[in-house]
Structures are given as C-alpha cells and as structure tokens.
Design a protein around this motif. Sequence first.
Motif, PDB file in Angstrom:
ATOM      1  N   SER A 136     117.025  -1.041  17.156  1.00  0.00           N
ATOM      2  CA  SER A 136     116.869  -0.069  18.233  1.00  0.00           C
ATOM      3  C   SER A 136     115.462   0.515  18.244  1.00  0.00           C
ATOM      4  O   SER A 136     114.870   0.699  19.303  1.00  0.00           O
TER       5      SER A 136
ATOM      6  N   ALA B 143     115.577   5.635  20.904  1.00  0.00           N
ATOM      7  CA  ALA B 143     116.444   4.658  20.244  1.00  0.00           C
ATOM      8  C   ALA B 143     117.846   5.200  20.014  1.00  0.00           C
ATOM      9  O   ALA B 143     118.732   4.460  19.608  1.00  0.00           O
TER      10      ALA B 143
ATOM     11  N   GLY C 250     121.155   3.444  21.213  1.00  0.00           N
ATOM     12  CA  GLY C 250     121.404   2.218  20.459  1.00  0.00           C
ATOM     13  C   GLY C 250     121.901   2.520  19.059  1.00  0.00           C
ATOM     14  O   GLY C 250     122.835   1.886  18.564  1.00  0.00           O
TER      15      GLY C 250
ATOM     16  N   VAL D 149     125.301   0.741  24.066  1.00  0.00           N
ATOM     17  CA  VAL D 149     124.188  -0.153  23.760  1.00  0.00           C
ATOM     18  C   VAL D 149     123.701  -0.826  25.032  1.00  0.00           C
ATOM     19  O   VAL D 149     122.497  -0.959  25.259  1.00  0.00           O
TER      20      VAL D 149
END
Lengths: 456, 252
Positions: free
Chosen positions: A330, A361, A364, A448
Amino acid sequence: MKGSTLVILVVGLAVLFWQVARARAYQFGGSGKFGSLPAQHGWFAALWVLLPSLAFLAAWQINAPGMVTDAVLRDPAAAALPPTGLTRASLLAEARALANGTATGAFHGLARDLARRYATVQVRFNWIATAATLGLALSAGFAALAKVHSGFRARSQVERLVTLLLLGASLVAILTTAGILASLFWESGRFFSLVSPGQFLLGTHWSPQSIDPAAPGDSLGSLPLFWGTFFIGAGIAMAVAVPLGLLSAIYLSQYAASTTRRVLKPALEVLAGVPTVVYGYFAALTVAPAVRHLGMALGYADASGESALAAGLVMGIMIVPFISSVSDDSLAAVPSAMREASLALGATPAETVRHVLLPAALPGIAGGIMLAVSRAIGETMIVVMAASGVATLTANPFASTSTVTRQIVDLLTGEQTFDSPKTLAAFALGLALFGVTLCLNLAALGLVRRYRERYD
Amino acid sequence: MTVKMSARHVSAYYGDLRALDDVSIDIDTQHVTALIGPSGCGKSTLLRLLNRMNDAVPGARVEGSIELDGQDIHARDMDVVELRARVGMVFQKPNPFPKSIYDNVAYGPRIHGLARGRGELDAVVETSLRRAGLWDEVKDRLDDRGTALSGGQQQRLCIARALAVDPEVILMDEPCSALDPIATARIEELIGALRGRYAIAIVTHNMQQAARVSQRTAFFYAGRLVEYGDTSDIFTNPRATSTKDYITGRYG
C-alpha cells in the motif's frame, strides 16, 4: 483393462494422432502464410482423441460399480439375498472382494456364488468400457483427422477447446466451494431444527459435554466462543501484529538502505512459511508457561496455562509478515510524486510518512488488516494447541479462553454419532464463522478496490 | 546582481554513468534562469542537485560545490530539511496531496511551524494562493480536494504550496509539460510575476517558453554546460553550433 491402462492408451493414441495430423498439415504446407500452424492441427486432433474418451471414462468409472451390482442382482442366485439391511450389503461386499481377489476365503456360500457372477459381469463390463473408450477415441480422432485440410482453422478450434478446458478447471473449484457450502447449510439446518438460532448465537453457556437431551440449546450458546475468537484473533493478535507489521513496513519501504532491505524482507517472509503447527507448539510449550508466570506475578490468581494472551501473542507474530507485506504494497502504491512533493517542502521522512504516505495508504492497510483478522479468527492449529477447551466469557487475557475453531475440532474428534446436537453444532459454528469471515473479506476487498481506483 | 545559488565544477554520477560534467552556474533573484537542452543532457539532474532531491536516489553521487548564499549545501552543518524549505521545487506533473486545497497549501507552514494560530495560517494560505494566481478560482471551495482541480489549477496549487513556506529559490522541472496551452500561459505569467521576489530556475523543453519567461538561459549538452548567458543573446546569437542547432530545432 484397468482404468489407468486405458488412460495411458488413450494418451498414446492422442500422441499418435498429433503426429499424424501434424504430418498431414506439413504436406499441404500449413494453412497459408498466416493460417494455422501444423502443430495446431496436431493439437486439434489430439484434443479430440483425449477429451470425449476421457470424459466417457470418468463418467463410466463413477457409474460402473452400480451397474455391475445391478447386473449381479439380476442373477437367480441373488434372489436368496435378504431384501435389505446390513447382511445384504456385507454379502455383496464380500462377493465383490472375492471377485477382485482382495479376499481369499469366503465365509458364506452365497457370497462365493455371487463372486463368480461378479467376476463374469466385471469382465464383460471391462470389455465394454475398453471398447467404448478406444472406439470413442479412435472415431473422434479420425473425424478430426478428416477435417485437417488447408482451409481448416485448427487454431481457433484449439483455442475454443482450450477455453472449455480452462472453464472446466475453474468450475471445479467453484463447484467444490458450492458443495461445501451446501453441506454446511444442510447440516446447520438440521442443527437449527433442534436448537433455535437465537439460543445458539446469543446463549452465554457453552458446555457440549453435558447436554440435556430435553433442552440441548441451554448448553450450546456460542457467544463465549465468538467472544474468545475475537478476543484472541482480532484483539490480542492484532495488537501485536498491526504495530509490528506496519512499523516494519514503514522502515523497510522508507528508511532501510537497499542492502538492508534485501536481507530483512525475505527474513520477514520466512515467518509466513512457518507451519502453523510449529507456531502451535511454540505457543503451548514456550509462550503459555511464560505468560502464566507473568500473570501470577501480576497477581492474577486465575492465570491459566491456556490463556488467551499466549495464543493471541503467537498468532500476532504469525500475522506480522502478512500485515507488513500488505502495508508495504500500500505504501509503495502511493505515487512517489507525493513523497517527493512532501520532501521538497522540507518535511522529514517521518513527517512525510505520517502526513502523506500513511493517510494515502490507509484504506489499503485497513483492508489488509481486515483480511488478517479474517485469517486470524479462522486460524485453528495455534488455538487447538494453546487455547483452552473450556469456553469462558472473560476479558482477562490471563484466563483460559476458547475459540470457535478449537471447539469445532473438539466436537468432531472422538467417537460421535453424526446426528446428535453436539456434532451438528460444529457445522453451525462453521457456518457462523464462515459468515463472519466472508463479510470481513468482502468489506476488505471493497476497501482495497476503492483505494486502487483513486490512483490508477 | 546578487548571486543566490552558485554551482562550481559540479559533476554528478548515477552509478558509473556521468550525468553532469564540470558544470559551473549562478542563479540570482533578478533573473529567471532557463535550463534547456535535449533529453538526458543533465539539466534536470542539476535542478535536483540544487535542493538535494537526488540524495535519496540510490547510487547517485556529486562532486564539486553548490552554495546557497555562500554556504555549502553539502556541508556537515547544513540541514537538508532547512535547505529544502529555502529552495522549493515544482515538479513536472502536478502532484497535489490527496487533501483539501487549504491543507495542501498549509502543509509546509504546518510542519515548519510558520503560523501561530488559525488566523495566521489562513493569511498565509490566502497570500500564497493569491501569489500563485489561484485565489479567485478556489476561495469558495478551499475544502475541496486538491486533486479535483484541473491540471493547470493543480500546478498553480503546487506552486502556491511551494510559496507558502516562503522559499528563497524556486526550482521548476518542466512545470508546463503536462498542461494545455492556456494553462501554460497562466503559469508563464505567474513566473513573470514571481521574478524579483524569488530566484527561479526552470527546466523546459519548449524553446518559445524559455525565450518568453527567462532572462538568462543555460544550454546543456551531454552533461556539459555548453553556453550560459542572456536569453536574448543565446536565442539571437548563439556562439556554439550545438546551441544553434538545438534552438533552431535541428534536434532535441
């Protein structure tokens, strides 16, 4: 002929037809400049030899025993068999064993008579199978060979057959999953006809060893199990795995020199390759006693050698490489332009990680953590070895705690009848656990995916 | 003329590859300096050396000296964080953070603690956006995401973000190469308006742009600084044949 011999024979035929078809294609020089290659004509013929005959053989192998038995039962001698029940089945089994040579002496005269009948029927059926398989292989092969001429598009035909083959391969996995689910639903349905779902999901008392046959639901309340599962898998394990995994990912991706990274990253990944049973005895033999001593020293009189903390700690260590690799991915997916922009403004690497990389990030990483949780709560071996068999509803990490997976193992090991509420409860637990992990996985995948879209 | 940054005999290497060969150049506040030359000639490398953005590139190495206000930027007591705060950079592709417009501009002042309280920060954000010529377009939607702006607006947001830490030098690495002609014209106007307040160096592949925005032009070829002088001289009367070939469009 035996099935395996037939398969080898059919494969041999396929090779032969491959050669012949290719040779014929060479004679007319393929199919023009950009037409099908000779080898593709070969594959076309070979696949036609293989697929129908092997499909037939597979279907035959499944149905043949039943057909053989039917034929044996039509024999006059079979009229002497008892109409139903265990004796009839054992007599037939004995006759079959005699016919196949796996048994030497017969206990029953009737079995010996039937065995002779079995032997002749089997020989006849074997001949039918051999003739049909080889006939199918040959006729399909010759039909394919007849099509091999210069204008024939063997390439697209082969592609179509390959597509079917691939579709079949993927269907096997999907159908298996569907089958497992169906059996899970079926057995759970039987369980829920004995115990109400409300009682099962919300009951706080779990002791399958002492079930009152009149009210099985009273001792089959799964709440303590799910509590224990989440306490160990989502609580303690994540408290260990998330900080360790995330921080090591940040170090590896942002700070470590490439030489350090080359050593540390594979070392971390080795952790993921340790079999869970090894983690299990590490938890049971090393960590659990230490945790118990710690609990005693801290003044917890009920500190157990089968504590939630020991199982959770080790499970957390097991999950670290998973979290770290998801976080690493990520962080790496955040465009380097973001990082450069922050550094060029005079931000330190730590500030860049905190203010730019982590926020970007985060979806993720969160998705990865949810996947990790779903893995942790489905994890079995560590808790079988380190967690307790007694389910208690407690938030004390030093006390003994049990989990869903541990209880499923306990319920299904040992001698059990397969229609008692006790064994059926295992399926209901499995279904509930599956529901939880499915939801977690779907939510994680959704997170995600949405996150990917933002940068692509 | 006060020299803001000066490079002396600078050579740069990526592993065994020499990207810059003995380059000496001055950048000052009165003039916009354009760095031109064909791809791979070393102009972007020089730009990235000026605020040590190449530090993080594995295998990158520098020889020679680079000074900011007479102070060696590679000296032991030079803090790279301070250097980058004083020497801002605008990149080729607009790269706003996935944060609000306000937070994008406030990012630098916040990490350097330049503003006390919300009022002061608001003022810094407004000033920076005004200087970047973006204020009127975004003043009513400062909470929108920076990434939701058009490409040209994003690039001006990035310039505002760089201005917000009040740098002394602004390095621009092909700031218009991802923009359409109208957005490019806005950025070029902006560069003209910023001249005098900041020392500006701009890398560009666009000859007309170099001629329009810069007063000094440096022509690089194969890692060497071939010619450096007034933009008008370079474009009307280049001394080296390679300069002439390049600016007349023979290659590059």
